[in-house]
Design a protein around this motif. Structure first.
Motif, PDB file in Angstrom:
ATOM      1  N   ASN A  60      16.782  11.028  -1.423  1.00 24.65           N
ATOM      2  CA  ASN A  60      17.110  10.903  -0.007  1.00 24.65           C
ATOM      3  C   ASN A  60      15.850  11.024   0.855  1.00 24.65           C
ATOM      4  N   ASP A  61      14.986  11.975   0.536  1.00 24.82           N
ATOM      5  CA  ASP A  61      13.727  12.131   1.276  1.00 24.82           C
ATOM      6  C   ASP A  61      12.866  10.881   1.160  1.00 24.82           C
ATOM      7  N   LEU A  62      12.799  10.309  -0.029  1.00 27.64           N
ATOM      8  CA  LEU A  62      12.025   9.085  -0.222  1.00 27.64           C
ATOM      9  C   LEU A  62      12.543   7.974   0.694  1.00 27.64           C
ATOM     10  N   VAL A  63      13.851   7.800   0.707  1.00 27.54           N
ATOM     11  CA  VAL A  63      14.438   6.742   1.536  1.00 27.54           C
ATOM     12  C   VAL A  63      14.286   7.068   3.021  1.00 27.54           C
TER      13      VAL A  63
ATOM     14  N   ALA B 199       7.345  -1.860   8.738  1.00 32.01           N
ATOM     15  CA  ALA B 199       7.655  -3.154   8.120  1.00 32.01           C
ATOM     16  C   ALA B 199       9.071  -3.209   7.536  1.00 32.01           C
ATOM     17  N   VAL B 200       9.726  -2.055   7.410  1.00 29.52           N
ATOM     18  CA  VAL B 200      11.014  -1.988   6.709  1.00 29.52           C
ATOM     19  C   VAL B 200      12.180  -2.058   7.691  1.00 29.52           C
ATOM     20  N   ALA B 201      13.099  -2.983   7.414  1.00 31.37           N
ATOM     21  CA  ALA B 201      14.307  -3.099   8.234  1.00 31.37           C
ATOM     22  C   ALA B 201      15.490  -2.401   7.586  1.00 31.37           C
ATOM     23  N   ARG B 202      15.591  -2.508   6.257  1.00 33.83           N
ATOM     24  CA  ARG B 202      16.771  -2.014   5.559  1.00 33.83           C
ATOM     25  C   ARG B 202      16.414  -1.562   4.155  1.00 33.83           C
ATOM     26  N   VAL B 203      17.087  -0.533   3.698  1.00 38.58           N
ATOM     27  CA  VAL B 203      16.908  -0.015   2.342  1.00 38.58           C
ATOM     28  C   VAL B 203      18.282   0.197   1.738  1.00 38.58           C
TER      29      VAL B 203
ATOM     30  N   ARG C 125       0.839  -1.214   0.000  1.00 40.67           N
ATOM     31  CA  ARG C 125       0.000   0.000   0.000  1.00 40.67           C
ATOM     32  C   ARG C 125       0.866   1.254   0.000  1.00 40.67           C
ATOM     33  N   LEU C 126       1.938   1.242   0.790  1.00 40.55           N
ATOM     34  CA  LEU C 126       2.860   2.382   0.809  1.00 40.55           C
ATOM     35  C   LEU C 126       3.444   2.609  -0.582  1.00 40.55           C
TER      36      LEU C 126
ATOM     37  N   LEU D  69      12.241   4.156   5.152  1.00 45.12           N
ATOM     38  CA  LEU D  69      12.843   3.690   6.407  1.00 45.12           C
ATOM     39  C   LEU D  69      11.936   3.836   7.632  1.00 45.12           C
ATOM     40  N   PRO D  70      11.136   4.897   7.737  1.00 48.27           N
ATOM     41  CA  PRO D  70      10.272   4.993   8.922  1.00 48.27           C
ATOM     42  C   PRO D  70       9.121   3.975   8.955  1.00 48.27           C
ATOM     43  N   HIS D  71       8.850   3.321   7.839  1.00 48.94           N
ATOM     44  CA  HIS D  71       7.737   2.366   7.813  1.00 48.94           C
ATOM     45  C   HIS D  71       8.062   1.183   8.724  1.00 48.94           C
TER      46      HIS D  71
END
Length: 154
Positions: free
Chosen positions: A121-124, A133-137, A88-89, A129-131
């Protein structure tokens, strides 16, 4: 119900992948069929799902999206809810144009277009990263496209 593709169907698909705007008459010249046969075959290929759509290809840089990147995302935990939340994100984030699930270390690969490095950079940093479910990008910036959207061999 799909039928088997014959050599003429394959030739039509090859031609249409190179230029989806070809008329039936132009296709007929290239594959040596009548325009009406080409039109019927194209319609059947569409109805049977071999052709799933037609798109205009926009020059990203000309509309201000000068940075293209591939972003690998590794999930913090693997659950159906995390996966659905992340999808969804991705769907509601305009910079994300494609999403694939992967085998290997990363769980998802995103293709993104951003105005500049600050926007990437803003996207990441502010979106991905703040989501929860996300551990690493991990991102890779495209320097130059050498082969882009080539036709699928049929």
């Amino acid at each position: 119900m799909s039928t088997q593709l014959d050599a003429l169907d394959r030739a039509l698909l090859t031609c249409l992948q190179r230029n989806s705007r070809l008329t039936s008459a132009e296709l007929a010249e290239q594959v040596h069929l009548s325009p009406s046969q080409c039109a019927r075959r194209r319609q059947r290929l569409e109805e049977e799902g071999y052709i799933t759509g037609y798109n205009a290809i926009v020059d990203a840089a000309k509309i201000g999206a000068t940075v293209e990147a591939f972003v690998q995302v590794t999930m913090a935990a693997h659950s159906r809810e995390n996966a659905q939340d992340f999808i969804r994100l991705a769907e509601r984030t305009p910079a994300v144009v494609s999403v694939w699930t992967l085998t290997g270390e990363a769980d998802y690969m995103l293709r993104v277009f951003c105005a500049d490095l600050v926007a990437l950079n803003d996207l990441v940093q502010q979106v991905l990263l703040p989501h929860d479910a996300v551990a690493r990008v991990q991102s890779q910036i495209v320097m130059e496209r050498l082969k882009d959207n080539a036709p699928i061999a049929v």
